[in-house]
Motif scaffolding. Structure first.
Motif, PDB file in Angstrom:
ATOM      1  N   PHE A 222       1.965   8.557  12.158  1.00 12.46           N
ATOM      2  CA  PHE A 222       0.714   7.840  11.911  1.00 12.46           C
ATOM      3  C   PHE A 222       0.573   7.545  10.414  1.00 12.46           C
ATOM      4  O   PHE A 222       0.294   6.407  10.008  1.00 12.46           O
ATOM      5  CB  PHE A 222      -0.443   8.707  12.427  1.00 12.46           C
ATOM      6  N   GLU A 223       0.805   8.559   9.591  1.00  6.93           N
ATOM      7  CA  GLU A 223       0.765   8.380   8.115  1.00  6.93           C
ATOM      8  C   GLU A 223       1.751   7.310   7.667  1.00  6.93           C
ATOM      9  O   GLU A 223       1.440   6.464   6.829  1.00  6.93           O
ATOM     10  CB  GLU A 223       1.188   9.682   7.426  1.00  6.93           C
TER      11      GLU A 223
ATOM     12  N   ARG B 179      -1.852   7.939  16.605  1.00  2.00           N
ATOM     13  CA  ARG B 179      -3.005   8.839  16.574  1.00  2.00           C
ATOM     14  C   ARG B 179      -3.364   9.278  17.994  1.00  2.00           C
ATOM     15  O   ARG B 179      -3.684  10.445  18.238  1.00  2.00           O
ATOM     16  CB  ARG B 179      -4.180   8.109  15.915  1.00  2.00           C
TER      17      ARG B 179
ATOM     18  N   LEU C 179      -2.588  22.274  12.040  1.00 10.62           N
ATOM     19  CA  LEU C 179      -1.634  22.518  13.122  1.00 10.62           C
ATOM     20  C   LEU C 179      -0.493  23.423  12.646  1.00 10.62           C
ATOM     21  O   LEU C 179       0.008  24.250  13.415  1.00 10.62           O
ATOM     22  CB  LEU C 179      -1.090  21.194  13.665  1.00 10.62           C
TER      23      LEU C 179
ATOM     24  N   GLU D 154       0.414  27.081  14.282  1.00 13.28           N
ATOM     25  CA  GLU D 154       1.764  27.586  14.582  1.00 13.28           C
ATOM     26  C   GLU D 154       2.005  28.957  13.955  1.00 13.28           C
ATOM     27  O   GLU D 154       2.568  29.851  14.580  1.00 13.28           O
ATOM     28  CB  GLU D 154       2.815  26.632  13.978  1.00 13.28           C
TER      29      GLU D 154
ATOM     30  N   ALA E 260      -0.938  11.936  19.208  1.00 16.52           N
ATOM     31  CA  ALA E 260      -1.273  13.255  18.660  1.00 16.52           C
ATOM     32  C   ALA E 260      -2.447  13.852  19.427  1.00 16.52           C
ATOM     33  O   ALA E 260      -2.439  15.043  19.785  1.00 16.52           O
ATOM     34  CB  ALA E 260      -1.610  13.147  17.173  1.00 16.52           C
TER      35      ALA E 260
ATOM     36  N   THR F 207      -5.866  13.061   8.041  1.00 15.31           N
ATOM     37  CA  THR F 207      -4.531  13.195   8.636  1.00 15.31           C
ATOM     38  C   THR F 207      -3.803  14.380   8.001  1.00 15.31           C
ATOM     39  O   THR F 207      -3.212  15.208   8.706  1.00 15.31           O
ATOM     40  CB  THR F 207      -3.699  11.913   8.411  1.00 15.31           C
TER      41      THR F 207
ATOM     42  N   LEU G 235      -9.162  15.133  13.738  1.00 14.59           N
ATOM     43  CA  LEU G 235      -8.672  14.013  14.546  1.00 14.59           C
ATOM     44  C   LEU G 235      -9.839  13.242  15.175  1.00 14.59           C
ATOM     45  O   LEU G 235      -9.820  11.997  15.221  1.00 14.59           O
ATOM     46  CB  LEU G 235      -7.746  14.574  15.627  1.00 14.59           C
TER      47      LEU G 235
ATOM     48  N   THR H 110       2.500  21.452  19.875  1.00 13.90           N
ATOM     49  CA  THR H 110       2.082  21.546  18.466  1.00 13.90           C
ATOM     50  C   THR H 110       3.069  20.778  17.593  1.00 13.90           C
ATOM     51  O   THR H 110       2.677  19.994  16.719  1.00 13.90           O
ATOM     52  CB  THR H 110       2.025  23.017  18.004  1.00 13.90           C
ATOM     53  N   ALA H 111       4.348  20.996  17.838  1.00 16.12           N
ATOM     54  CA  ALA H 111       5.379  20.295  17.051  1.00 16.12           C
ATOM     55  C   ALA H 111       5.273  18.784  17.248  1.00 16.12           C
ATOM     56  O   ALA H 111       5.386  18.003  16.290  1.00 16.12           O
ATOM     57  CB  ALA H 111       6.764  20.800  17.451  1.00 16.12           C
TER      58      ALA H 111
ATOM     59  N   LEU I 198       1.397  12.771  13.945  1.00 10.62           N
ATOM     60  CA  LEU I 198       0.507  12.542  12.797  1.00 10.62           C
ATOM     61  C   LEU I 198       1.308  12.108  11.570  1.00 10.62           C
ATOM     62  O   LEU I 198       0.841  11.289  10.766  1.00 10.62           O
ATOM     63  CB  LEU I 198      -0.309  13.803  12.500  1.00 10.62           C
ATOM     64  N   GLU I 199       2.501  12.648  11.420  1.00  8.40           N
ATOM     65  CA  GLU I 199       3.360  12.207  10.308  1.00  8.40           C
ATOM     66  C   GLU I 199       3.756  10.740  10.490  1.00  8.40           C
ATOM     67  O   GLU I 199       3.798   9.969   9.536  1.00  8.40           O
ATOM     68  CB  GLU I 199       4.592  13.114  10.203  1.00  8.40           C
TER      69      GLU I 199
ATOM     70  N   ALA J 279       2.540  17.074  18.121  1.00  9.35           N
ATOM     71  CA  ALA J 279       1.306  16.574  17.487  1.00  9.35           C
ATOM     72  C   ALA J 279       1.511  16.396  15.982  1.00  9.35           C
ATOM     73  O   ALA J 279       1.089  15.392  15.402  1.00  9.35           O
ATOM     74  CB  ALA J 279       0.142  17.528  17.765  1.00  9.35           C
ATOM     75  N   ILE J 280       2.174  17.352  15.363  1.00  9.70           N
ATOM     76  CA  ILE J 280       2.428  17.246  13.914  1.00  9.70           C
ATOM     77  C   ILE J 280       3.297  16.019  13.635  1.00  9.70           C
ATOM     78  O   ILE J 280       3.007  15.225  12.735  1.00  9.70           O
ATOM     79  CB  ILE J 280       3.103  18.533  13.382  1.00  9.70           C
TER      80      ILE J 280
ATOM     81  N   ILE K 260      -2.667  17.864  10.010  1.00  8.30           N
ATOM     82  CA  ILE K 260      -1.288  18.378  10.008  1.00  8.30           C
ATOM     83  C   ILE K 260      -1.265  19.818   9.504  1.00  8.30           C
ATOM     84  O   ILE K 260      -0.632  20.699  10.105  1.00  8.30           O
ATOM     85  CB  ILE K 260      -0.371  17.477   9.145  1.00  8.30           C
TER      86      ILE K 260
END
Lengths: 199, 199
Positions: B74-75, B40, A71, A75, B43, A64, A47, B64-65, B71-72, B67-68, A68
């Motif tokens: 962001f993509e 971004r 992360l 978990e 995240a 990216t 990041l 954590t969930a 990022l998704e 942030a993931i 992911i």
């Protein structure tokens, strides 16, 4: 640019010592807790590079996906900690990361090259050591977990190498990689007294 | 602790102005690029809190969930930028984020409370504004994309609120939230001249 075959990006100068493996096997809970920290740090490293180079399309896209995935591993490691009754807790970092960071030159474009190669080296070393745990961990289910992580982690150091190869001349990458890999192996030549993924 | 119903966590003091919506609709590409930066940053915000409170089990799991998911998103936003031919590029941030950060007290445990509530407010405002774009964006496919994001983004501000409610007395949370929400609305009362998600 196709990903180089694994033999060509097997970039570590020296293999991990038997002493590290013995230390790790004798301290599986601490190693698992440190592994959790490593996955979170790996996500943060990806990041941070995305923040520093927001217009580098390929870097952003590839990192990216890596962030992911790290992360998701974080978990999974945390679920293993819960299963073994190990609470999340801070842990002193070994000198490995900060020693490697000292190699990163401050001016661009050297800073980008060194950052990518540092990440590649850390990923390569993690890959090697998780592989050793997958082979030698006495808990068969935990060993299987490490082998499972390997399958997806194997690509990461290749991604960092390919990005370096994309933004820089290959001869420049090779030369700098050898220099940094030599130091990386030197850092690990003396086993750190606290059990860590990178002790 | 169950998530409070949405009406109870609708925490914004003032709704977004029509002026912001007009500015955004007239500058969809810049808004999309800024949105990419926002995802971004969201995240990174979650990850930073995970670094600062590594032993707060529930915070770590929930963030954590988040942030993931950020990022998704962001993509996904970056794929929209590519589709519209907008290259990734740096963009000056509006004063919104730095003004909100000044509200975060430095000592613990106030720092944790304020950080969670700041994140909740930013998520709530993003949720509101993406909703407006989902309703009014003239490109029907892009509008559908914003509505799709809404469905999953809607939970985030609830998560930050629930974490605050878990670690602090509810009356303390409510009082501080009102103070911070008042400032948040004041910051946005004057439209920032550059079109941004939080202009």
């Amino acid at each position: 640019m196709p990903v180089a075959p694994r033999t060509q990006i097997n970039i570590l100068q020296q293999p991990t010592s038997a002493a590290w493996l013995s230390q790790a096997i004798a301290n599986l809970d601490i190693i698992l807790l440190d592994h959790s920290h490593c996955e979170r740090k790996a996500a943060a490293c990806a990041l941070n590079l995305m923040f520093r180079y927001p217009a580098h399309q390929d870097l952003v896209t590839k990192l990216t996906a890596i962030a992911i995935e790290e992360l998701e591993h974080f978990e999974q490691v945390n679920r293993w900690l819960a299963r073994r009754g190990v609470p999340l807790a801070p842990l002193n970092a070994p000198p490995y990361g900060s020693s490697l960071k000292q190699l990163v030159r401050r001016q661009e474009p050297e800073r980008l090259l060194d950052s990518l190669l540092m990440a590649a080296l850390i990923e390569a070393r993690s890959h090697e050591r998780l592989g050793l745990l997958g082979e030698h961990c006495p808990d068969p289910e935990l060993a299987a977990f490490y082998r499972g992580l390997m399958a997806s982690e194997a690509r990461h150091y290749g991604v960092y190498w390919v990005l370096a190869d994309q933004y820089f001349e290959r001869s420049v990458v090779q030369e700098r990689l050898e220099e940094m890999a030599t130091v990386e192996s030197e850092i690990l030549a003396t086993l750190h007294p606290e059990p860590r993924i990178h002790s």
